[in-house]
Design a protein around this motif. Structure first.
Motif, PDB file in Angstrom:
ATOM      1  N   PHE A 199       0.900  -1.341   0.021  1.00  0.00           N
ATOM      2  CA  PHE A 199      -0.128   0.026   0.061  1.00  0.00           C
ATOM      3  C   PHE A 199       0.867   1.348  -0.128  1.00  0.00           C
ATOM      4  N   ALA A 200       1.819   1.297   1.163  1.00  0.00           N
ATOM      5  CA  ALA A 200       2.568   2.549   0.992  1.00  0.00           C
ATOM      6  C   ALA A 200       3.540   2.816  -0.230  1.00  0.00           C
ATOM      7  N   THR A 201       3.916   1.676  -0.605  1.00  0.00           N
ATOM      8  CA  THR A 201       4.934   1.854  -1.788  1.00  0.00           C
ATOM      9  C   THR A 201       4.303   2.112  -3.196  1.00  0.00           C
ATOM     10  N   THR A 202       3.144   1.746  -3.347  1.00  0.00           N
ATOM     11  CA  THR A 202       2.203   2.033  -4.209  1.00  0.00           C
ATOM     12  C   THR A 202       1.533   3.530  -4.332  1.00  0.00           C
ATOM     13  N   ALA A 203       0.884   3.769  -3.498  1.00  0.00           N
ATOM     14  CA  ALA A 203       0.063   5.031  -3.088  1.00  0.00           C
ATOM     15  C   ALA A 203       0.673   6.087  -2.804  1.00  0.00           C
ATOM     16  N   PHE A 204       1.988   5.825  -1.791  1.00  0.00           N
ATOM     17  CA  PHE A 204       2.781   6.906  -1.553  1.00  0.00           C
ATOM     18  C   PHE A 204       4.101   6.884  -2.104  1.00  0.00           C
ATOM     19  N   GLY A 205       4.442   5.985  -3.007  1.00  0.00           N
ATOM     20  CA  GLY A 205       5.696   5.797  -3.739  1.00  0.00           C
ATOM     21  C   GLY A 205       5.559   5.872  -5.306  1.00  0.00           C
ATOM     22  N   VAL A 206       4.896   4.954  -5.829  1.00  0.00           N
ATOM     23  CA  VAL A 206       4.654   5.116  -7.301  1.00  0.00           C
ATOM     24  C   VAL A 206       4.207   6.325  -7.694  1.00  0.00           C
ATOM     25  N   VAL A 207       2.962   6.408  -7.150  1.00  0.00           N
ATOM     26  CA  VAL A 207       1.945   7.598  -7.504  1.00  0.00           C
ATOM     27  C   VAL A 207       2.813   8.831  -7.583  1.00  0.00           C
ATOM     28  N   PRO A 208       3.190   9.417  -6.397  1.00  0.00           N
ATOM     29  CA  PRO A 208       4.026  10.646  -6.463  1.00  0.00           C
ATOM     30  C   PRO A 208       5.119  10.905  -7.392  1.00  0.00           C
ATOM     31  N   ILE A 209       5.950   9.694  -7.521  1.00  0.00           N
ATOM     32  CA  ILE A 209       7.120   9.718  -8.301  1.00  0.00           C
ATOM     33  C   ILE A 209       6.769   9.717  -9.771  1.00  0.00           C
ATOM     34  N   LEU A 210       5.573   9.032 -10.182  1.00  0.00           N
ATOM     35  CA  LEU A 210       5.190   8.939 -11.544  1.00  0.00           C
ATOM     36  C   LEU A 210       4.525  10.357 -11.749  1.00  0.00           C
ATOM     37  N   THR A 211       3.862  10.837 -10.998  1.00  0.00           N
ATOM     38  CA  THR A 211       3.139  12.208 -11.229  1.00  0.00           C
ATOM     39  C   THR A 211       4.030  13.431 -11.165  1.00  0.00           C
ATOM     40  N   PHE A 212       4.966  13.357 -10.402  1.00  0.00           N
ATOM     41  CA  PHE A 212       5.752  14.614 -10.030  1.00  0.00           C
ATOM     42  C   PHE A 212       7.077  14.648 -10.438  1.00  0.00           C
ATOM     43  N   GLY A 213       7.570  13.309 -10.571  1.00  0.00           N
ATOM     44  CA  GLY A 213       9.181  13.403 -10.741  1.00  0.00           C
ATOM     45  C   GLY A 213       9.502  13.568 -11.901  1.00  0.00           C
ATOM     46  N   SER A 214      10.918  13.871 -12.198  1.00  0.00           N
ATOM     47  CA  SER A 214      11.754  14.226 -13.251  1.00  0.00           C
ATOM     48  C   SER A 214      11.707  12.867 -14.068  1.00  0.00           C
ATOM     49  N   GLU A 215      11.875  13.022 -15.401  1.00  0.00           N
ATOM     50  CA  GLU A 215      12.363  11.774 -16.100  1.00  0.00           C
ATOM     51  C   GLU A 215      13.540  10.909 -15.465  1.00  0.00           C
ATOM     52  N   ALA A 216      14.789  11.645 -14.904  1.00  0.00           N
ATOM     53  CA  ALA A 216      15.588  11.010 -14.486  1.00  0.00           C
ATOM     54  C   ALA A 216      15.314  10.274 -13.042  1.00  0.00           C
ATOM     55  N   GLN A 217      14.308  10.824 -12.285  1.00  0.00           N
ATOM     56  CA  GLN A 217      14.000  10.449 -10.989  1.00  0.00           C
ATOM     57  C   GLN A 217      13.138   9.234 -11.495  1.00  0.00           C
ATOM     58  N   LYS A 218      12.407   9.154 -12.447  1.00  0.00           N
ATOM     59  CA  LYS A 218      11.666   7.831 -12.704  1.00  0.00           C
ATOM     60  C   LYS A 218      12.308   6.683 -13.056  1.00  0.00           C
ATOM     61  N   GLN A 219      13.415   7.127 -13.981  1.00  0.00           N
ATOM     62  CA  GLN A 219      14.493   6.233 -14.603  1.00  0.00           C
ATOM     63  C   GLN A 219      14.961   5.621 -13.258  1.00  0.00           C
TER      64      GLN A 219
END
Length: 370
Positions: free
Chosen positions: A89-109
């Protein structure tokens, strides 16, 4: 609108339910929660390697499954059904979602492939000692900008905060709100595991003393954080639906075999009515949750309101169902050795997570302009 799972989704649901039943029966939860991590690391790797859970919301270009919020909802229902202690739950909702939504391309990679592979876990530190999940509860201020940010202050009730490899911290930046990435072993960061009512969802208090952090995108309005919370509310509702149904089933099965006055207690009107009301609560919460997941997956405009409806409806229904499950079982329902109390603990704790049910309805009223 027709709410039906596809054949592939049904197969995914069945396989995950079978995996949880075989690998993490409810009777084993009491031992798992006693460990320092509070969750089974071996099971988490199995979730990653065999079921691909941490990869669900991660796009294929980052080595993920490219699934939608509906598939994650299915997984959360099954995890809730088995009250499985897991960082999903934490890794998906509070990890993947904010990274995917707000992270830079480098951070996503950098981050998303590791998350998808189950190599790292992530969480978000939002609330502070006040326990307020809204913008007024954030007092921590980020000093600096970009890659030169330091954080000082306290974050409370951080889900999996004592074990997460990466922590996304919500802090003020002027009159805006920023999200900042911190390593779990960063210098100046002290992590203390908390004892909470729901032993299956470990939380921690995090103390930041000039901790170095990196901005996740640019600071913006609270709407950025609110979107993350809406996704979390939807997935939390799904978890409650699964747990609610399991709790109801437990009560029904016991009512069939427990006899008083030479009759099964399930034949008594007072018990039958409560069991029927449980079924109504489960169906109502599931309908609200499935629609919220669908709205989120399709990017519909009413997703923010649907998420709040799902969370508030499921929380109220779960509290009712878990409470009456204990009552149907009588004295044994309160004991540590019985599973009913585990669901009751989760119901009362989850009712307050992301804000109380009352707060959720009030937030919904504000969004609707009522």
């Amino acid at each position: 609108m027709q709410f039906e799972l596809s054949d592939e989704q049904l197969e995914f649901q069945k396989s995950l339910r079978r995996m949880i039943s075989d690998r993490s029966p409810v009777k084993s939860v009491r031992e798992v929660v006693k460990t320092e991590a509070g969750w089974d690391e071996g099971l988490w790797q199995q979730f990653a390697e065999q079921a691909g859970l941490p990869a669900l919301l991660v796009p294929e270009e980052y080595d993920g499954a490219g699934a939608t919020l509906v598939e994650v909802m299915i997984a959360m229902e099954e995890i809730g059904r088995g009250i499985v202690p897991s960082p999903f739950f934490a890794t998906t909702a509070f990890g993947v979602v904010p990274i995917l939504t707000f992270g830079s391309e480098a951070q996503k990679q950098e981050l998303l492939p590791s998350i998808a592979a189950g190599e790292i876990t992530v969480t978000t530190a939002l609330t502070e000692p006040s326990g307020n999940w809204g913008p007024d509860g954030v007092e921590m201020v980020a000093a600096g900008s970009g890659d030169s940010v330091t954080l000082t202050g306290t974050k409370s009730f951080v889900i999996d905060g004592h074990t997460a490899d990466k922590i996304i911290v919500v802090a003020k930046s002027g009159d805006q709100y920023g999200l900042y990435i911190v390593d779990g072993d960063a210098s100046g960061l002290t992590r203390t595991k908390q004892t909470t009512l729901d032993l299956t969802r470990p939380m921690a208090t995090l103390e930041f003393a000039g901790v170095s952090a990196t901005a996740l995108g640019e600071p913006g309005s609270w709407d950025r954080v609110s979107h993350v919370l809406d996704v979390a509310a939807t997935l939390l509702a799904a978890e409650m639906v699964g747990a609610m149904e399991a709790s109801m089933t437990m009560a029904v099965e016991y009512a069939k075999v427990r006899n008083q006055f030479s009759r099964a207690i399930g034949s008594f009107q007072g018990i039958k009515h409560r069991l029927s009301e449980m079924a109504v609560e489960v169906d109502t919460a599931r309908a609200a949750t499935w629609y919220a997941a669908y709205a989120g997956a399709e990017g519909l405009d009413d997703f923010p309101t649907a998420a709040l409806v799902a969370k508030a409806t499921a929380a109220a229904g779960f509290a009712f169902t878990a409470s009456w499950t204990v009552q149907v079982h009588g004295g044994i329902g309160f004991t540590w050795d019985h599973d009913a109390q585990l669901y009751y603990r989760k119901a009362k704790s989850t009712e307050l997570l992301l804000g109380s049910t009352t707060d959720t309805w009030l937030e919904l009223a504000d969004r609707l302009g009522v």
